[in-house]
Motif scaffolding. Sequence first.
Motif, PDB file in Angstrom:
ATOM      1  N   ILE A 260     -11.159 -15.765  -5.925  1.00 35.09           N
ATOM      2  CA  ILE A 260      -9.808 -16.259  -6.205  1.00 35.09           C
ATOM      3  C   ILE A 260      -8.922 -15.148  -6.760  1.00 35.09           C
ATOM      4  N   GLY A 261      -9.468 -14.337  -7.643  1.00 36.19           N
ATOM      5  CA  GLY A 261      -8.684 -13.254  -8.233  1.00 36.19           C
ATOM      6  C   GLY A 261      -8.172 -12.279  -7.191  1.00 36.19           C
ATOM      7  N   HIS A 262      -9.018 -11.945  -6.234  1.00 33.04           N
ATOM      8  CA  HIS A 262      -8.636 -11.027  -5.148  1.00 33.04           C
ATOM      9  C   HIS A 262      -7.488 -11.610  -4.334  1.00 33.04           C
ATOM     10  N   ALA A 263      -7.594 -12.898  -4.010  1.00 30.27           N
ATOM     11  CA  ALA A 263      -6.540 -13.565  -3.239  1.00 30.27           C
ATOM     12  C   ALA A 263      -5.230 -13.608  -4.018  1.00 30.27           C
ATOM     13  N   VAL A 264      -5.320 -13.832  -5.330  1.00 28.09           N
ATOM     14  CA  VAL A 264      -4.118 -13.885  -6.166  1.00 28.09           C
ATOM     15  C   VAL A 264      -3.430 -12.524  -6.207  1.00 28.09           C
ATOM     16  N   VAL A 265      -4.216 -11.457  -6.366  1.00 26.88           N
ATOM     17  CA  VAL A 265      -3.644 -10.100  -6.360  1.00 26.88           C
ATOM     18  C   VAL A 265      -2.868  -9.862  -5.074  1.00 26.88           C
ATOM     19  N   GLU A 266      -3.475 -10.201  -3.943  1.00 27.74           N
ATOM     20  CA  GLU A 266      -2.827  -9.969  -2.649  1.00 27.74           C
ATOM     21  C   GLU A 266      -1.553 -10.793  -2.491  1.00 27.74           C
ATOM     22  N   ASP A 267      -1.569 -12.035  -2.952  1.00 27.57           N
ATOM     23  CA  ASP A 267      -0.376 -12.869  -2.850  1.00 27.57           C
ATOM     24  C   ASP A 267       0.753 -12.335  -3.730  1.00 27.57           C
ATOM     25  N   LEU A 268       0.435 -12.026  -4.978  1.00 26.49           N
ATOM     26  CA  LEU A 268       1.465 -11.511  -5.880  1.00 26.49           C
ATOM     27  C   LEU A 268       2.058 -10.206  -5.350  1.00 26.49           C
TER      28      LEU A 268
ATOM     29  N   GLY B 116       1.957  -9.191  -2.282  1.00 26.04           N
ATOM     30  CA  GLY B 116       2.635  -9.484  -1.027  1.00 26.04           C
ATOM     31  C   GLY B 116       4.040  -9.997  -1.231  1.00 26.04           C
ATOM     32  N   PHE B 117       4.268 -10.674  -2.348  1.00 24.58           N
ATOM     33  CA  PHE B 117       5.603 -11.173  -2.668  1.00 24.58           C
ATOM     34  C   PHE B 117       6.436 -10.133  -3.416  1.00 24.58           C
ATOM     35  N   GLY B 118       5.878  -8.931  -3.607  1.00 20.96           N
ATOM     36  CA  GLY B 118       6.659  -7.837  -4.164  1.00 20.96           C
ATOM     37  C   GLY B 118       6.401  -7.486  -5.612  1.00 20.96           C
ATOM     38  N   ALA B 119       5.479  -8.200  -6.269  1.00 16.13           N
ATOM     39  CA  ALA B 119       5.190  -7.903  -7.681  1.00 16.13           C
ATOM     40  C   ALA B 119       4.386  -6.613  -7.808  1.00 16.13           C
ATOM     41  N   SER B 120       4.543  -5.951  -8.929  1.00 13.94           N
ATOM     42  CA  SER B 120       3.702  -4.815  -9.289  1.00 13.94           C
ATOM     43  C   SER B 120       2.526  -5.377 -10.073  1.00 13.94           C
ATOM     44  N   VAL B 121       1.304  -5.161  -9.585  1.00 12.80           N
ATOM     45  CA  VAL B 121       0.126  -5.838 -10.122  1.00 12.80           C
ATOM     46  C   VAL B 121      -0.853  -4.860 -10.755  1.00 12.80           C
ATOM     47  N   TYR B 122      -1.417  -5.279 -11.875  1.00 12.25           N
ATOM     48  CA  TYR B 122      -2.496  -4.541 -12.538  1.00 12.25           C
ATOM     49  C   TYR B 122      -3.696  -5.475 -12.593  1.00 12.25           C
ATOM     50  N   THR B 123      -4.870  -4.961 -12.250  1.00 12.37           N
ATOM     51  CA  THR B 123      -6.061  -5.804 -12.285  1.00 12.37           C
ATOM     52  C   THR B 123      -7.218  -5.052 -12.915  1.00 12.37           C
ATOM     53  N   CYS B 124      -8.344  -5.735 -13.070  1.00  8.11           N
ATOM     54  CA  CYS B 124      -9.504  -5.113 -13.689  1.00  8.11           C
ATOM     55  C   CYS B 124     -10.788  -5.690 -13.105  1.00  8.11           C
ATOM     56  N   SER B 125     -11.855  -4.932 -13.257  1.00  7.99           N
ATOM     57  CA  SER B 125     -13.175  -5.355 -12.801  1.00  7.99           C
ATOM     58  C   SER B 125     -14.221  -4.614 -13.608  1.00  7.99           C
ATOM     59  N   ARG B 126     -15.407  -5.199 -13.734  1.00  6.23           N
ATOM     60  CA  ARG B 126     -16.511  -4.505 -14.408  1.00  6.23           C
ATOM     61  C   ARG B 126     -17.103  -3.427 -13.505  1.00  6.23           C
ATOM     62  N   ASN B 127     -16.902  -3.584 -12.189  1.00  3.04           N
ATOM     63  CA  ASN B 127     -17.516  -2.695 -11.202  1.00  3.04           C
ATOM     64  C   ASN B 127     -16.506  -1.648 -10.743  1.00  3.04           C
ATOM     65  N   GLU B 128     -16.711  -0.397 -11.160  1.00  2.00           N
ATOM     66  CA  GLU B 128     -15.756   0.666 -10.858  1.00  2.00           C
ATOM     67  C   GLU B 128     -15.672   0.950  -9.359  1.00  2.00           C
TER      68      GLU B 128
ATOM     69  N   GLY C 253      -3.430   0.857   1.298  1.00  2.00           N
ATOM     70  CA  GLY C 253      -3.256   0.911   2.739  1.00  2.00           C
ATOM     71  C   GLY C 253      -2.383  -0.215   3.277  1.00  2.00           C
ATOM     72  N   LYS C 254      -2.339  -1.327   2.557  1.00  2.00           N
ATOM     73  CA  LYS C 254      -1.500  -2.457   2.951  1.00  2.00           C
ATOM     74  C   LYS C 254      -0.076  -2.347   2.413  1.00  2.00           C
ATOM     75  N   GLY C 255       0.164  -1.302   1.632  1.00  2.00           N
ATOM     76  CA  GLY C 255       1.494  -1.109   1.074  1.00  2.00           C
ATOM     77  C   GLY C 255       1.737  -1.887  -0.201  1.00  2.00           C
ATOM     78  N   PHE C 256       0.668  -2.412  -0.821  1.00  2.00           N
ATOM     79  CA  PHE C 256       0.799  -3.170  -2.057  1.00  2.00           C
ATOM     80  C   PHE C 256       0.859  -2.237  -3.265  1.00  2.00           C
ATOM     81  N   VAL C 257       1.638  -2.618  -4.258  1.00  2.00           N
ATOM     82  CA  VAL C 257       1.716  -1.848  -5.504  1.00  2.00           C
ATOM     83  C   VAL C 257       0.718  -2.455  -6.487  1.00  2.00           C
ATOM     84  N   VAL C 258      -0.503  -1.927  -6.492  1.00  2.00           N
ATOM     85  CA  VAL C 258      -1.573  -2.448  -7.346  1.00  2.00           C
ATOM     86  C   VAL C 258      -2.292  -1.288  -8.026  1.00  2.00           C
ATOM     87  N   SER C 259      -2.493  -1.413  -9.308  1.00  2.00           N
ATOM     88  CA  SER C 259      -3.278  -0.449 -10.067  1.00  2.00           C
ATOM     89  C   SER C 259      -4.322  -1.221 -10.843  1.00  2.00           C
ATOM     90  N   GLY C 260      -5.211  -0.507 -11.533  1.00  2.11           N
ATOM     91  CA  GLY C 260      -6.229  -1.227 -12.278  1.00  2.11           C
ATOM     92  C   GLY C 260      -7.152  -0.305 -13.050  1.00  2.11           C
TER      93      GLY C 260
END
Length: 211
Positions: A31-39, A41-53, A65-72
């Motif tokens: 669910i978290g992965h899908a939420v990141v992509e939706d946010l 995709g709608f133009g938000a700048s997203v920050y996420t996290c995971s235990r697995n580097e 590669g999809k042109g999303f603004v995501v960091s983490g």
Amino acid sequence: MAESDLISKVRGSKWSLKGMTALVTGGTRGIGHAVVEDLAGFGASVYTCSRNEAELNKCLKEWEGKGFVVSGSVCDASSRDQREKLIQEVASFFNGKLNILINNVGTNIRKPTNEYTTEEFLTLMSTNFESVYHLCQLAHPLLKASGMGSIVFISSVAGVVHIGSGSIYAASKAAINQLTKNLSCEWAKDNIRTNCVAPWYTKTSLVENMK
């Protein structure tokens, strides 16, 4: 209309999150992965996290590669120290303001109530409830500073009715449901909306691991 076409049509509408900032915990799976992509995709700048580097880096590369603004960054949300570090990183990345907090991280150990150990109880409650409670506390100043904050908890139907997912998991999700109600009233004065989504079984790695 295919689901992908519908998503593209919605994203192409006038509704947009451009200029908005978001933190999604546990954003590399399910669910978290899908939420990141939706946010994103709608133009938000997203920050996420995971235990697995390695998993995080793989997802970040794919999103780029999809042109999303995501960091983490790497973070175990069950650790108080790592939660504090995460919010410090988010505050620095978004210049002290955050519009959206998606509390997605969760885990489960499904077994009969009489068989749970103290360690298992603590693991479930600290990961599912204590972590989101603490993250809300830490993120509150950032959400308030944005002038239009929004918190979304990912709960479960298990927090409302019995579905055989385990009593401790259910209790942790029920606690989230009540926390949602409290914060929606308490923090409304700070222009922070608080909502909760309670999905049924969703085909994610968490569900697959419980089989």
